[in-house]
Design a protein around this motif. Structure first.
Motif, PDB file in Angstrom:
ATOM      1  N   LEU A 109      -6.397  51.451  22.771  1.00 43.72           N
ATOM      2  CA  LEU A 109      -7.049  52.690  23.189  1.00 43.72           C
ATOM      3  C   LEU A 109      -8.335  52.792  22.378  1.00 43.72           C
ATOM      4  O   LEU A 109      -8.361  52.370  21.211  1.00 43.72           O
ATOM      5  CB  LEU A 109      -6.157  53.884  22.846  1.00 43.72           C
ATOM      6  CG  LEU A 109      -4.810  53.966  23.563  1.00 43.72           C
ATOM      7  CD1 LEU A 109      -3.993  55.098  22.990  1.00 43.72           C
ATOM      8  CD2 LEU A 109      -4.995  54.144  25.060  1.00 43.72           C
ATOM      9  N   THR A 110      -9.391  53.355  22.957  1.00 42.99           N
ATOM     10  CA  THR A 110     -10.650  53.458  22.213  1.00 42.99           C
ATOM     11  C   THR A 110     -10.789  54.824  21.537  1.00 42.99           C
ATOM     12  O   THR A 110     -11.824  55.138  20.962  1.00 42.99           O
ATOM     13  CB  THR A 110     -11.862  53.248  23.139  1.00 42.99           C
ATOM     14  OG1 THR A 110     -11.886  54.351  24.082  1.00 42.99           O
ATOM     15  CG2 THR A 110     -11.781  51.927  23.870  1.00 42.99           C
ATOM     16  N   THR A 111      -9.717  55.645  21.645  1.00 46.76           N
ATOM     17  CA  THR A 111      -9.700  56.910  20.908  1.00 46.76           C
ATOM     18  C   THR A 111      -8.365  56.985  20.170  1.00 46.76           C
ATOM     19  O   THR A 111      -7.417  56.287  20.541  1.00 46.76           O
ATOM     20  CB  THR A 111      -9.732  58.136  21.856  1.00 46.76           C
ATOM     21  OG1 THR A 111      -8.464  58.197  22.540  1.00 46.76           O
ATOM     22  CG2 THR A 111     -10.864  58.057  22.847  1.00 46.76           C
ATOM     23  N   LEU A 127     -16.412  54.083  32.960  1.00 45.83           N
ATOM     24  CA  LEU A 127     -15.247  54.732  33.579  1.00 45.83           C
ATOM     25  C   LEU A 127     -13.999  53.950  33.178  1.00 45.83           C
ATOM     26  O   LEU A 127     -14.011  52.706  33.224  1.00 45.83           O
ATOM     27  CB  LEU A 127     -15.421  54.692  35.100  1.00 45.83           C
ATOM     28  CG  LEU A 127     -14.197  54.803  36.005  1.00 45.83           C
ATOM     29  CD1 LEU A 127     -13.542  56.167  35.849  1.00 45.83           C
ATOM     30  CD2 LEU A 127     -14.600  54.541  37.454  1.00 45.83           C
ATOM     31  N   HIS A 128     -12.957  54.653  32.756  1.00 44.14           N
ATOM     32  CA  HIS A 128     -11.684  54.027  32.397  1.00 44.14           C
ATOM     33  C   HIS A 128     -10.573  54.551  33.303  1.00 44.14           C
ATOM     34  O   HIS A 128     -10.307  55.757  33.331  1.00 44.14           O
ATOM     35  CB  HIS A 128     -11.335  54.323  30.933  1.00 44.14           C
ATOM     36  CG  HIS A 128     -12.212  53.591  29.972  1.00 44.14           C
ATOM     37  ND1 HIS A 128     -12.433  54.024  28.675  1.00 44.14           N
ATOM     38  CD2 HIS A 128     -12.951  52.475  30.116  1.00 44.14           C
ATOM     39  CE1 HIS A 128     -13.247  53.186  28.071  1.00 44.14           C
ATOM     40  NE2 HIS A 128     -13.588  52.227  28.929  1.00 44.14           N
ATOM     41  N   LEU A 129      -9.942  53.629  34.031  1.00 41.22           N
ATOM     42  CA  LEU A 129      -8.788  53.977  34.871  1.00 41.22           C
ATOM     43  C   LEU A 129      -7.545  53.493  34.134  1.00 41.22           C
ATOM     44  O   LEU A 129      -7.355  52.284  33.953  1.00 41.22           O
ATOM     45  CB  LEU A 129      -8.928  53.309  36.241  1.00 41.22           C
ATOM     46  CG  LEU A 129     -10.144  53.795  37.057  1.00 41.22           C
ATOM     47  CD1 LEU A 129     -10.970  52.617  37.551  1.00 41.22           C
ATOM     48  CD2 LEU A 129      -9.727  54.675  38.212  1.00 41.22           C
ATOM     49  N   SER A 148     -21.891  53.498  27.157  1.00 43.98           N
ATOM     50  CA  SER A 148     -20.677  52.709  27.436  1.00 43.98           C
ATOM     51  C   SER A 148     -19.982  52.358  26.133  1.00 43.98           C
ATOM     52  O   SER A 148     -20.559  52.497  25.042  1.00 43.98           O
ATOM     53  CB  SER A 148     -21.045  51.418  28.196  1.00 43.98           C
ATOM     54  OG  SER A 148     -21.874  50.576  27.388  1.00 43.98           O
ATOM     55  N   GLU A 149     -18.729  51.945  26.231  1.00 39.46           N
ATOM     56  CA  GLU A 149     -17.962  51.537  25.043  1.00 39.46           C
ATOM     57  C   GLU A 149     -18.034  50.023  24.904  1.00 39.46           C
ATOM     58  O   GLU A 149     -18.485  49.510  23.875  1.00 39.46           O
ATOM     59  CB  GLU A 149     -16.522  52.020  25.188  1.00 39.46           C
ATOM     60  CG  GLU A 149     -16.448  53.556  25.267  1.00 39.46           C
ATOM     61  CD  GLU A 149     -15.189  54.121  24.689  1.00 39.46           C
ATOM     62  OE1 GLU A 149     -14.103  53.867  25.224  1.00 39.46           O
ATOM     63  OE2 GLU A 149     -15.284  54.828  23.665  1.00 39.46           O
ATOM     64  N   HIS A 150     -17.617  49.302  25.952  1.00 37.94           N
ATOM     65  CA  HIS A 150     -17.841  47.857  25.932  1.00 37.94           C
ATOM     66  C   HIS A 150     -19.326  47.594  26.114  1.00 37.94           C
ATOM     67  O   HIS A 150     -20.035  48.395  26.733  1.00 37.94           O
ATOM     68  CB  HIS A 150     -17.020  47.171  27.033  1.00 37.94           C
ATOM     69  CG  HIS A 150     -15.545  47.191  26.768  1.00 37.94           C
ATOM     70  ND1 HIS A 150     -14.719  48.214  27.205  1.00 37.94           N
ATOM     71  CD2 HIS A 150     -14.749  46.346  26.057  1.00 37.94           C
ATOM     72  CE1 HIS A 150     -13.484  47.986  26.788  1.00 37.94           C
ATOM     73  NE2 HIS A 150     -13.471  46.861  26.092  1.00 37.94           N
ATOM     74  N   PHE A 193      -7.974  58.903  35.089  1.00 35.01           N
ATOM     75  CA  PHE A 193      -9.215  58.203  34.780  1.00 35.01           C
ATOM     76  C   PHE A 193     -10.152  59.200  34.103  1.00 35.01           C
ATOM     77  O   PHE A 193     -10.035  60.416  34.281  1.00 35.01           O
ATOM     78  CB  PHE A 193      -9.866  57.516  35.988  1.00 35.01           C
ATOM     79  CG  PHE A 193     -10.407  58.426  37.070  1.00 35.01           C
ATOM     80  CD1 PHE A 193      -9.684  58.659  38.231  1.00 35.01           C
ATOM     81  CD2 PHE A 193     -11.662  59.032  36.935  1.00 35.01           C
ATOM     82  CE1 PHE A 193     -10.190  59.473  39.239  1.00 35.01           C
ATOM     83  CE2 PHE A 193     -12.175  59.847  37.937  1.00 35.01           C
ATOM     84  CZ  PHE A 193     -11.431  60.070  39.088  1.00 35.01           C
ATOM     85  N   HIS A 194     -11.063  58.672  33.280  1.00 35.64           N
ATOM     86  CA  HIS A 194     -11.997  59.494  32.511  1.00 35.64           C
ATOM     87  C   HIS A 194     -13.243  58.664  32.238  1.00 35.64           C
ATOM     88  O   HIS A 194     -13.288  57.481  32.583  1.00 35.64           O
ATOM     89  CB  HIS A 194     -11.336  59.949  31.193  1.00 35.64           C
ATOM     90  CG  HIS A 194     -10.997  58.808  30.315  1.00 35.64           C
ATOM     91  ND1 HIS A 194      -9.795  58.115  30.412  1.00 35.64           N
ATOM     92  CD2 HIS A 194     -11.711  58.171  29.367  1.00 35.64           C
ATOM     93  CE1 HIS A 194      -9.793  57.129  29.537  1.00 35.64           C
ATOM     94  NE2 HIS A 194     -10.953  57.124  28.912  1.00 35.64           N
ATOM     95  N   PHE A 195     -14.206  59.293  31.572  1.00 36.34           N
ATOM     96  CA  PHE A 195     -15.496  58.629  31.347  1.00 36.34           C
ATOM     97  C   PHE A 195     -15.916  58.730  29.882  1.00 36.34           C
ATOM     98  O   PHE A 195     -15.449  59.616  29.151  1.00 36.34           O
ATOM     99  CB  PHE A 195     -16.588  59.303  32.207  1.00 36.34           C
ATOM    100  CG  PHE A 195     -16.322  59.290  33.691  1.00 36.34           C
ATOM    101  CD1 PHE A 195     -15.469  60.234  34.273  1.00 36.34           C
ATOM    102  CD2 PHE A 195     -16.920  58.343  34.524  1.00 36.34           C
ATOM    103  CE1 PHE A 195     -15.223  60.227  35.640  1.00 36.34           C
ATOM    104  CE2 PHE A 195     -16.681  58.340  35.903  1.00 36.34           C
ATOM    105  CZ  PHE A 195     -15.822  59.275  36.454  1.00 36.34           C
ATOM    106  N   HIS A 196     -16.857  57.862  29.483  1.00 36.75           N
ATOM    107  CA  HIS A 196     -17.551  57.948  28.194  1.00 36.75           C
ATOM    108  C   HIS A 196     -19.035  57.837  28.520  1.00 36.75           C
ATOM    109  O   HIS A 196     -19.401  57.067  29.427  1.00 36.75           O
ATOM    110  CB  HIS A 196     -17.131  56.802  27.268  1.00 36.75           C
ATOM    111  CG  HIS A 196     -15.658  56.723  27.025  1.00 36.75           C
ATOM    112  ND1 HIS A 196     -15.038  57.283  25.926  1.00 36.75           N
ATOM    113  CD2 HIS A 196     -14.655  56.179  27.775  1.00 36.75           C
ATOM    114  CE1 HIS A 196     -13.730  57.074  25.988  1.00 36.75           C
ATOM    115  NE2 HIS A 196     -13.466  56.415  27.105  1.00 36.75           N
ATOM    116  N   TRP A 197     -19.897  58.612  27.837  1.00 35.89           N
ATOM    117  CA  TRP A 197     -21.320  58.538  28.163  1.00 35.89           C
ATOM    118  C   TRP A 197     -22.157  58.908  26.941  1.00 35.89           C
ATOM    119  O   TRP A 197     -21.610  59.318  25.902  1.00 35.89           O
ATOM    120  CB  TRP A 197     -21.638  59.459  29.352  1.00 35.89           C
ATOM    121  CG  TRP A 197     -21.321  60.906  29.098  1.00 35.89           C
ATOM    122  CD1 TRP A 197     -22.169  61.862  28.601  1.00 35.89           C
ATOM    123  CD2 TRP A 197     -20.068  61.570  29.330  1.00 35.89           C
ATOM    124  NE1 TRP A 197     -21.517  63.069  28.491  1.00 35.89           N
ATOM    125  CE2 TRP A 197     -20.240  62.923  28.941  1.00 35.89           C
ATOM    126  CE3 TRP A 197     -18.828  61.167  29.830  1.00 35.89           C
ATOM    127  CZ2 TRP A 197     -19.199  63.863  29.046  1.00 35.89           C
ATOM    128  CZ3 TRP A 197     -17.794  62.108  29.924  1.00 35.89           C
ATOM    129  CH2 TRP A 197     -17.985  63.434  29.533  1.00 35.89           C
TER     130      TRP A 197
HETATM  131 ZN   LIG Z   1     -11.739  55.716  27.716  1.00 32.74          ZN
END
Ligand SMILES: [Zn+2]
Ligand SMILES: CN[C@H]1CN(c2cccc(OC)c2)S(=O)(=O)c2sc(S(N)(=O)=O)cc21
Length: 260
Positions: free
Chosen positions: A197-199, A117-119, A104-106, A92-96
């Motif tokens: 994937l968002t990356t 947070l993405h699990l 957030s991404e969404h 899991f990881h985060f975006h900020w």
């Molecule tokens: Zn992510």
């Protein structure tokens, strides 16, 4: 090292050059327009079985901070909901963001949250390895949890207190037996849709499950994410922030709601 990033000259608007799928038909994240989501009564409750949680480490991979899990048969899994198979937790990881108003991404009706947070889970019923699953249309399932500034999050303290050990890109620290169930919201109502994937590599292999209810974390916990660096020791210091991709075109996809 990655040739992509979140800066003016290597950020999301350039990713399509190295990864043409960036302009594909099921890219993530998206803006969730709640009035256009469809209640799907066939969606069964999500089953989160995180009992056996052998976390290994926490690391700064240069684009986020991630907690990795051992790839064992009896590892933490999710099933049910929109999933036809069992999916095992990999990391899991985060975006900020730079400040609490975004990150957030969404987004939900255009609303941005301080972090997401993405699990990340992979389909162990159909695929032998994570890498194989990551390239398959039903290979990955990612749980998205919104974080907003508020009360201190006790469960997240173990993570935010470890961030100073992985300040630089490439740093890894032990983080044993962390059970991420405490990071899920109380109410597991979710939206689900087929995405990516968002990356980079932006593989269109993700079944997204985004929880409606955010979790609250303290402002000082959010600030600890922002003292991480994109850069390695001895490089010019670049604070790790705004590591989020903006919402992508829906391209006719339907977002299903688990509740009415
Ligand atoms: Zn992510
Ligand atoms: C750098 N970030 C990604 C790293 N991974 C990845 C995935 C597939 C292939 C691969 O290399 C071939 C690496 S990953 O599965 O850990 C994920 S999940 C994810 S997100 N934000 O959509 O949840 C981004 C990434």
């Amino acid at each position: 090292s990655n040739c992509w990033g979140y800066g003016e000259d290597d950020g999301p608007f350039f990713w399509h050059k190295g990864y043409p799928i960036a302009q594909g038909n099921r890219q993530s994240p998206i803006n969730i327009v709640t009035s256009e989501t469809v209640y799907d009564s066939s969606l069964s409750p999500l089953i989160v079985s995180y009992e056996h949680c052998t976390s290994i480490s926490i690391s700064n991979n240069g684009c986020s901070v991630a907690v990795e899990y051992a790839d064992t048969e009896q590892g933490p899994v999710i099933e049910g909901g929109p999933l036809s198979d069992a999916y095992r937790l990999k990391q899991f990881h985060f975006h900020w963001g730079h400040k609490d108003y975004h990150g957030s991404e969404h987004t939900v009706d255009g609303k941005t949250y301080a972090s997401e947070l993405h699990l990340v889970h992979w389909n162990t019923s159909k695929y032998q390895t994570f890498r194989e699953a990551a390239a398959a249309s039903d290979g990955l399932a990612v749980l998205g949890v919104f974080l907003e500034a508020g009360e201190e999050h006790q469960g997240l303290l173990k993570i935010t207190d470890a961030l100073n050990m992985v300040k630089f890109k490439g740093r890894t620290a032990d983080l044993k037996e962390f059970n991420p169930k405490c990071l899920l919201p109380k109410n597991l109502k979710y939206w689900t849709y087929p995405g990516s994937l968002t990356t980079p590599p932006l593989h269109e292999s993700v079944i997204w499950i985004v929880f409606e209810e955010p979790i609250e974390v303290a402002k000082k916990q959010m600030e600890k994410f922002r003292m991480l660096l994109f850069s390695q020791e001895e490089e010019d210091e670049k604070f790790m922030e705004n590591n989020f991709r903006p919402p992508q075109p829906l391209k006719g996809r339907q977002v299903c709601a688990s509740y009415n």
